[in-house]
Design a protein around this motif. Structure first.
Motif, mmCIF file in Angstrom:
data_model
loop_
_atom_site.group_PDB
_atom_site.id
_atom_site.type_symbol
_atom_site.label_atom_id
_atom_site.label_comp_id
_atom_site.label_asym_id
_atom_site.label_seq_id
_atom_site.Cartn_x
_atom_site.Cartn_y
_atom_site.Cartn_z
ATOM 1 N N ARG A 19 18.424 29.106 68.801
ATOM 2 C CA ARG A 19 19.885 28.961 68.843
ATOM 3 C C ARG A 19 20.565 29.900 67.843
ATOM 4 O O ARG A 19 21.519 30.603 68.182
ATOM 5 N N GLN A 23 22.925 33.048 68.937
ATOM 6 C CA GLN A 23 24.329 33.107 68.500
ATOM 7 C C GLN A 23 24.639 34.430 67.816
ATOM 8 O O GLN A 23 25.765 34.926 67.897
ATOM 9 N N GLU A 24 23.658 35.016 67.158
ATOM 10 C CA GLU A 24 23.855 36.295 66.462
ATOM 11 C C GLU A 24 23.564 37.498 67.365
ATOM 12 O O GLU A 24 23.689 38.634 66.933
#
Length: 66
Positions: A19, A23-24
């Motif tokens: 996750r 997200q990055e």
């Protein structure tokens, strides 16, 4: 291309790592653990410092690196 594989204490921690990296926008793969039941994260060795930075900031811990 060299790749790094990180192992985690639990699937929950591996999914948390997934996750955080997603997200990055960091390219990685979630793969079955070759030595234990569970999941690992694999990524390009070129991204090692960036991956470690974001995982630490996200509170993710790992138990082994290959």
């Amino acid at each position: 291309m060299l790749e790094i594989t990180l192992s985690f204490e639990s699937n929950t921690m591996a999914l948390k790592a997934d996750r955080v990296l997603s997200q990055e926008g960091i390219a990685h793969s979630v793969i079955p653990s070759p030595r234990r039941c569970g999941l690992c994260i694999r990524f390009s060795a070129d991204l090692m410092d960036t991956v470690y930075k974001y995982l630490r900031e996200g509170g993710v811990t790992w138990i082994a690196q290959n």
